[in-house]
Design a protein around this motif. Structure first.
Motif, PDB file in Angstrom:
ATOM      1  N   LEU A  77      -8.059  -0.157   1.429  1.00 18.81           N
ATOM      2  CA  LEU A  77      -7.673   0.126   2.813  1.00 18.81           C
ATOM      3  C   LEU A  77      -8.700  -0.369   3.825  1.00 18.81           C
ATOM      4  O   LEU A  77      -8.323  -1.031   4.805  1.00 18.81           O
ATOM      5  CB  LEU A  77      -7.379   1.621   2.977  1.00 18.81           C
ATOM      6  CG  LEU A  77      -6.397   2.010   4.073  1.00 18.81           C
ATOM      7  CD1 LEU A  77      -5.083   1.259   3.958  1.00 18.81           C
ATOM      8  CD2 LEU A  77      -6.149   3.513   4.033  1.00 18.81           C
ATOM      9  N   CYS A 133       0.818  -1.217   0.000  1.00 18.79           N
ATOM     10  CA  CYS A 133       0.000   0.000   0.000  1.00 18.79           C
ATOM     11  C   CYS A 133       0.851   1.266   0.000  1.00 18.79           C
ATOM     12  O   CYS A 133       0.404   2.313  -0.478  1.00 18.79           O
ATOM     13  CB  CYS A 133      -0.947   0.018   1.199  1.00 18.79           C
ATOM     14  SG  CYS A 133      -2.326  -1.131   1.071  1.00 18.79           S
ATOM     15  N   LEU A 144      -3.097   4.709   6.263  1.00 16.35           N
ATOM     16  CA  LEU A 144      -2.318   3.483   6.139  1.00 16.35           C
ATOM     17  C   LEU A 144      -1.487   3.244   7.398  1.00 16.35           C
ATOM     18  O   LEU A 144      -1.457   2.128   7.926  1.00 16.35           O
ATOM     19  CB  LEU A 144      -1.429   3.531   4.901  1.00 16.35           C
ATOM     20  CG  LEU A 144      -0.488   2.348   4.704  1.00 16.35           C
ATOM     21  CD1 LEU A 144      -1.251   1.023   4.660  1.00 16.35           C
ATOM     22  CD2 LEU A 144       0.338   2.554   3.440  1.00 16.35           C
ATOM     23  N   LEU A 149      -6.289   3.689  -2.868  1.00 13.48           N
ATOM     24  CA  LEU A 149      -6.596   2.846  -1.699  1.00 13.48           C
ATOM     25  C   LEU A 149      -8.035   3.028  -1.233  1.00 13.48           C
ATOM     26  O   LEU A 149      -8.602   2.124  -0.613  1.00 13.48           O
ATOM     27  CB  LEU A 149      -5.638   3.156  -0.547  1.00 13.48           C
ATOM     28  CG  LEU A 149      -4.158   2.847  -0.789  1.00 13.48           C
ATOM     29  CD1 LEU A 149      -3.326   3.283   0.409  1.00 13.48           C
ATOM     30  CD2 LEU A 149      -3.948   1.367  -1.096  1.00 13.48           C
TER      31      LEU A 149
END
Length: 159
Positions: free
Chosen positions: A39, A19, A73, A27
């Motif tokens: 995500l 990611c 993230l 994401l």
């Protein structure tokens, strides 16, 4: 079973690192299937594992933050690491005597459902593998190479 948990944890870390190579818009872009977003799917994988093992089987007090509170993230990486620290000892101490023990799950509808610990543990493993397949498809849709999902070659069964 332990090796499959270790496999999932390795692959999850690889996806979280993957990611880092994708912009936030990708994401969080709506996609077809599953939860529909990269995500939130990774967050969901962690939350489900933590919920079933810590809250369900172990019957421990736990707090799963809503996605909106860990929507970056790095926050999801941190959430995954915190959950791992709590559940890994239980997974490593797993023994055949736990297979048939019963946990009671309260469904979203308030119903009580009994499940064997062994069934729940295997559900958690399969659940993550299922979602990893979705991530692989979405990865290809955005022109990226997905994380290698091979069990062989990950060093889990070194000779």
């Amino acid at each position: 079973m332990l090796k499959l948990f270790e496999y999932n944890w390795q692959v999850r870390k690889d996806w979280l690192d993957w990611c880092d190579t994708v912009n936030k818009e990708e994401l969080m872009k709506k996609r077809t299937g599953g939860l529909g977003y990269i995500l939130p799917t990774l967050y969901h994988i962690v939350a489900v594992e933590y919920g079933w093992i810590c809250g369900g089987i172990q019957e421990r007090a736990m707090e799963i933050p809503p996605f909106e509170e860990v929507a970056s993230l790095q926050q999801i990486k941190d959430f995954s690491a915190r959950c791992h620290v709590e559940i890994a000892p239980f997974v490593y101490e797993w023994n055949d005597g736990l297979e048939e023990r019963i946990m009671i799950d309260i469904t979203d509808e308030g119903e009580r459902e009994a499940h064997k610990y062994g069934e729940v543990m295997r559900h958690v493993i399969a659940h993550e593998i299922h979602h990893i397949g979705q991530l692989s498809i979405w990865s290809r849709e955005i022109g990226k190479i997905p994380v290698n999902a091979n069990l062989i070659g990950r060093g889990l069964f070194d000779i």
